[in-house]
Design a protein around this motif. Structure first.
Motif, mmCIF file in Angstrom:
data_model
loop_
_atom_site.group_PDB
_atom_site.id
_atom_site.type_symbol
_atom_site.label_atom_id
_atom_site.label_comp_id
_atom_site.label_asym_id
_atom_site.label_seq_id
_atom_site.Cartn_x
_atom_site.Cartn_y
_atom_site.Cartn_z
ATOM 1 N N ALA A 1 0.852 -1.183 0.000
ATOM 2 C CA ALA A 1 0.000 0.000 0.000
ATOM 3 C C ALA A 1 0.887 1.232 0.000
ATOM 4 O O ALA A 1 2.110 1.148 0.179
ATOM 5 N N THR A 2 0.280 2.379 -0.193
ATOM 6 C CA THR A 2 0.997 3.647 -0.179
ATOM 7 C C THR A 2 0.342 4.567 0.832
ATOM 8 O O THR A 2 -0.866 4.828 0.765
ATOM 9 N N ALA A 3 1.129 5.037 1.802
ATOM 10 C CA ALA A 3 0.621 5.960 2.817
ATOM 11 C C ALA A 3 0.336 7.322 2.187
ATOM 12 O O ALA A 3 0.794 7.618 1.073
ATOM 13 N N PRO A 4 -0.408 8.189 2.869
ATOM 14 C CA PRO A 4 -0.721 9.506 2.311
ATOM 15 C C PRO A 4 0.491 10.328 1.909
ATOM 16 O O PRO A 4 0.407 11.150 0.990
ATOM 17 N N ASP A 5 1.643 10.123 2.572
ATOM 18 C CA ASP A 5 2.848 10.879 2.209
ATOM 19 C C ASP A 5 3.677 10.175 1.144
ATOM 20 O O ASP A 5 4.796 10.590 0.851
ATOM 21 N N GLY A 6 3.136 9.109 0.549
ATOM 22 C CA GLY A 6 3.824 8.399 -0.513
ATOM 23 C C GLY A 6 4.702 7.256 -0.051
ATOM 24 O O GLY A 6 5.322 6.570 -0.873
#
Length: 508
Positions: free
Chosen positions: A252-257
């Motif tokens: 997955a990718t967190a909101p900050d990339g």
């Protein structure tokens, strides 16, 4: 003591004390001369105020005056900042191999302090430890160390695996850690190596290792070819049931990339239908630990009951490098929160998994209990929660946990100034308990000295008096390790209560 070659009952000599005093001595190994042992002990004057441990030599044949004090080989009393965990001499007694971590200038900087391989020249008048592995990328498992011929065997934590690595024993002493050889991988991912032993000539290597379909087996490893032969199959009966659910890797990718790695285990569609399935987000303790590829009873029990289980290694976890592990220092409940929710959202968004976004729960133990409780102070998206052996109030924890006063201070910060108190409260679930609305089962053990029972009791009381749907399950005579090494009947009872909680709050 000298043991007779043909001992008879009553003829064994009296044991002889080799050490005395108020210091613990452990992890001992014989030196080839047979007159000394090497071991690990905190013998320096500041041992009550820091986390350092030295490699020491112990005289195995004390004189008439009794045991002599262990002689330090590393310099905890001076310039060393190492916490030595494991020692192993070479076959010729000239080199001491060590697994150790650097505690930094304050001697307390344990957060994501990567355990590395060090060597010590025992022939030198003033031996100096030399690090043989990269300080930022390599984090070895303490206790797993063997010498096999001209190689040293270590176990490296890598992205949910624990791999067996053979490093050359003849590396120049002045090599920079970043330039150290990466070695040969003898047992690779998805294996989770648990123990290792080797013949001195390196011809025979034996390991125990777990896998996605095995809780642990004995493997023989051919060092020259890298061929692995399984010598036992202790999980065969379990696999024969056909009910082991093999997790799928999830990214997955967190909101900050930032990339986040984990897994999702699905229930058997033949038994539970095609879905959409209710989902439980599971969070590990530590926080500097890692979920692995190994067969995991917690996941299997929930999947067997019809739940999809999402779990992974958010920032703060081990196995992904030092920067990953230190990302939540002074920042509990920030990017770690983002990462576990990103994993959950990635699983929910995958149409091939057939998950129900409207039926989600969250659970975790220790630091996982912290983050579970923290999530329920931040969001109302979860149908229910299980907070187990939680780290819930960092203020009282400092004075009551057996892990030591330094843990909360290093991870979350101190509470000695108004500004620091505010920063600490910003990371404390207890400071925000009034925001919780999520039905919560609190599980704790009465003899838990790591996360003392008052943490769970107070969380339950604060929820109860605010009208939150909550229950408290206390286990007598158990400690922090209940789910891993508690009494079998208590472990079964715990699973029964957990499944009952989910069946009523998050039915399948």
């Amino acid at each position: 003591m000298d043991v007779p070659t043909d001992p008879r009952p009553g003829d064994l000599p009296e044991p002889v004390a080799l050490t005395a005093g108020d210091t613990d001595v452990g992890a001992h190994r014989w030196l080839p001369d047979g007159d000394h042992l090497v071991a690990v002990s905190a013998v320096h004057p500041g041992r009550e105020e820091d986390l350092l441990r030295d490699a020491v030599v112990v005289d195995a044949r004390p004189g008439a005056d009794g045991p002599t004090a262990p002689r330090p080989l590393t310099d905890g009393a001076g310039t060393s900042t190492l916490a030595v965990d494991t020692v192993l001499p070479s076959a010729d007694g000239r080199t001491l191999w060590m697994l150790a971590s650097d505690q930094g200038p304050t001697r307390l900087e344990f957060v994501a302090s990567q355990t590395g391989l060090f060597s010590l020249d025992l022939t030198a008048a003033s031996p100096v430890p030399h690090r043989r592995t990269d300080v930022d990328a390599v984090d070895l498992v303490p206790g797993l160390l063997a010498v096999a011929g001209d190689e040293v065997l270590v176990a490296d934590q890598r992205r949910g695996a624990v791999v067996l690595v053979a490093l050359p024993a003849d590396v120049a002493a002045d090599v920079a850690p970043a330039d150290a050889p990466t070695g040969r991988v003898l047992v690779d991912s998805p294996a989770v190596v648990q123990a290792v032993a080797a013949a001195p000539d390196g011809g025979r290597i034996v390991v125990t290792a777990a896998a996605p379909n095995s809780a642990g087996d004995v493997l023989a490893v051919d060092a020259s070819s890298g061929t692995t032969t399984r010598l036992t199959d202790l999980s065969a009966d379990l696999r024969a049931t056909g009910r082991i659910r093999t997790p799928r890797e999830l990214t997955a990718t967190a909101p900050d990339g930032y990339p986040v790695h984990g897994w999702v285990a699905l229930p058997d569609a033949d038994r539970h239908g095609a879905g959409p399935h209710p989902v439980i987000l599971m969070i590990h303790g530590g926080p500097y630990a890692q979920y692995t590829h190994a067969l995991f009873d917690e996941v299997q029990v929930l999947a067997e009951a019809g739940y999809a289980v999402v779990y992974g290694n958010p920032r703060g976890s081990a196995g992904y490098g030092r920067a990953h592990g230190t990302a939540i220092q002074r920042a509990f409940g920030t990017v770690d929160t983002d990462d576990v929710l990103a994993l959950l959202d990635a699983a929910l968004a995958d149409p091939g998994l057939a998950l129900d976004a409207d039926r989600t729960g969250v659970m975790g133990g220790s630091y996982g209990g912290y983050l579970t409780a923290w999530l329920t102070t931040r969001t109302q998206r979860f149908t229910a929660a299980v907070v187990e052996r939680g780290f819930l109030d960092p203020v009282s924890f400092v004075g009551s946990s057996d892990i030591g006063w330094f843990f909360g201070l290093q991870y979350l910060g101190d509470n000695d100034t108004p500004d620091a108190a505010g920063a600490l409260a910003a990371q404390s679930p207890m400071a925000h308990v009034g925001d919780v609305r999520t039905p919560t089962l609190v599980i704790h053990s009465e003899n838990d000295w790591r996360c003392p029972v008052e943490q769970g009791q107070r969380w339950f009381v604060e929820l109860k008096r605010r009208g939150v749907d909550t229950e408290l399950l206390l286990f007598p005579g158990e400690g922090h390790e209940l789910t891993r090494s508690g009494r079998p009947r208590h472990r079964v009872a715990r699973f029964d209560h957990v499944l009952q909680w989910w069946s009523t709050r998050l039915p399948t």
